[in-house]
Motif scaffolding. Structure first.
Motif, mmCIF file in Angstrom:
data_model
loop_
_atom_site.group_PDB
_atom_site.id
_atom_site.type_symbol
_atom_site.label_atom_id
_atom_site.label_comp_id
_atom_site.label_asym_id
_atom_site.label_seq_id
_atom_site.Cartn_x
_atom_site.Cartn_y
_atom_site.Cartn_z
ATOM 1 N N UNK A 59 -18.808 -34.262 -9.337
ATOM 2 C CA UNK A 59 -18.758 -33.074 -8.486
ATOM 3 C C UNK A 59 -17.446 -32.314 -8.579
ATOM 4 N N UNK A 60 -16.356 -32.980 -8.891
ATOM 5 C CA UNK A 60 -15.096 -32.245 -9.031
ATOM 6 C C UNK A 60 -15.164 -31.282 -10.211
ATOM 7 N N UNK A 61 -15.996 -31.589 -11.199
ATOM 8 C CA UNK A 61 -16.162 -30.703 -12.347
ATOM 9 C C UNK A 61 -17.066 -29.525 -12.021
ATOM 10 N N UNK A 62 -18.117 -29.761 -11.229
ATOM 11 C CA UNK A 62 -19.159 -28.748 -11.027
ATOM 12 C C UNK A 62 -18.967 -27.877 -9.789
ATOM 13 N N UNK A 94 -10.589 -29.277 -12.136
ATOM 14 C CA UNK A 94 -9.883 -30.542 -12.367
ATOM 15 C C UNK A 94 -8.553 -30.384 -13.106
ATOM 16 N N UNK A 95 -8.411 -29.321 -13.894
ATOM 17 C CA UNK A 95 -7.145 -29.106 -14.609
ATOM 18 C C UNK A 95 -6.084 -28.440 -13.735
ATOM 19 N N UNK A 96 -6.415 -28.192 -12.453
ATOM 20 C CA UNK A 96 -5.449 -27.645 -11.506
ATOM 21 C C UNK A 96 -5.489 -26.140 -11.346
ATOM 22 N N UNK A 97 -6.280 -25.439 -12.143
ATOM 23 C CA UNK A 97 -6.356 -23.980 -12.036
ATOM 24 C C UNK A 97 -7.197 -23.601 -10.820
ATOM 25 N N UNK A 98 -6.632 -22.704 -9.995
ATOM 26 C CA UNK A 98 -7.304 -22.260 -8.780
ATOM 27 C C UNK A 98 -7.779 -20.829 -8.938
ATOM 28 N N UNK A 99 -8.791 -20.472 -8.156
ATOM 29 C CA UNK A 99 -9.353 -19.127 -8.184
ATOM 30 C C UNK A 99 -10.013 -18.848 -6.841
ATOM 31 N N UNK A 106 -14.006 -15.859 -13.670
ATOM 32 C CA UNK A 106 -14.194 -15.251 -14.992
ATOM 33 C C UNK A 106 -12.890 -15.309 -15.786
ATOM 34 N N UNK A 107 -11.781 -15.008 -15.133
ATOM 35 C CA UNK A 107 -10.483 -15.076 -15.797
ATOM 36 C C UNK A 107 -10.142 -16.487 -16.256
ATOM 37 N N UNK A 108 -10.459 -17.466 -15.423
ATOM 38 C CA UNK A 108 -10.208 -18.862 -15.790
ATOM 39 C C UNK A 108 -11.089 -19.252 -16.976
ATOM 40 N N UNK A 109 -12.356 -18.822 -16.955
ATOM 41 C CA UNK A 109 -13.272 -19.154 -18.042
ATOM 42 C C UNK A 109 -12.877 -18.461 -19.343
#
Length: 183
Positions: A59-62, A94-99, A106-109
């Motif tokens: 769930x932390x991934x999704x 999980x890599x710590x990037x927040x949005x 979209x920017x993170x992706x």
């Protein structure tokens, strides 16, 4: 059909856009609706569900990606509230990037371009070949992606590289298979 599922949306992003499906759920994990002890908003119930370490690994991934899309209802219309509760479309990967919300997701992706391009290449090559990809197709996928990078990731370059690839050019046609079967 009347409610959304951040889990299913997050899984869809991982599988269909990034080509990195989460692991299957552990055996005997009940659906969120079946867990009567969970209370609060959907986000709060999901956080309670993630408190179980067996559930948290997937769930932390999704969930974060799915919550970013919560402003869209079940038919894709924009909404600011889910019932009486304001929608919180923020998340941390999980890599710590927040949005906060779909635009920032979209920017993170976009930063995960290599995953997206590889996945798109695999899906289009699968369609072009009319079969699933095998381990020996990985070389062609790498070559297509290298060519695509040289062409500034243009879609037309992707299609051209697929058409020029060995798996596409050297595939057996139905006429050849029919002739061999007749022998």
């Amino acid at each position: 059909p009347t409610r959304t599922s951040p889990v299913k949306r997050g899984r869809w992003v991982l599988e269909q856009l990034l080509g990195t499906p989460p692991p299957p759920p552990p055996a005997n994990v009940p659906e969120l609706d079946d867990q009567k002890q969970l209370t609060g908003t959907l986000r709060q119930r999901m956080e309670q569900h993630r408190a179980n370490p067996a559930c948290a690994s997937c769930h932390t991934q999704m969930d974060a990606m799915g919550f970013a899309l919560e402003n869209y209802n079940a038919v894709g219309a924009w909404r600011a509230k889910d019932g009486e509760d304001a929608i919180d479309a923020s998340g941390t990967l999980p890599d710590g990037k927040s949005f906060t919300g779909p635009a920032e997701l979209k920017g993170v992706l976009k930063e995960k371009r290599e995953l997206f391009v590889r996945n798109l290449t695999e899906k289009l090559l699968t369609y072009a070949l009319g079969r699933g990809l095998e381990y020996y197709d990985s070389r062609a996928v790498r070559q297509i992606n290298a060519e695509l990078a040289k062409q500034d990731h243009k879609f037309s370059a992707l299609v051209t590289a697929i058409v020029k690839s060995d798996p596409f050019r050297l595939r057996r046609g139905t006429e050849l298979n029919s002739q061999q079967a007749a022998k």
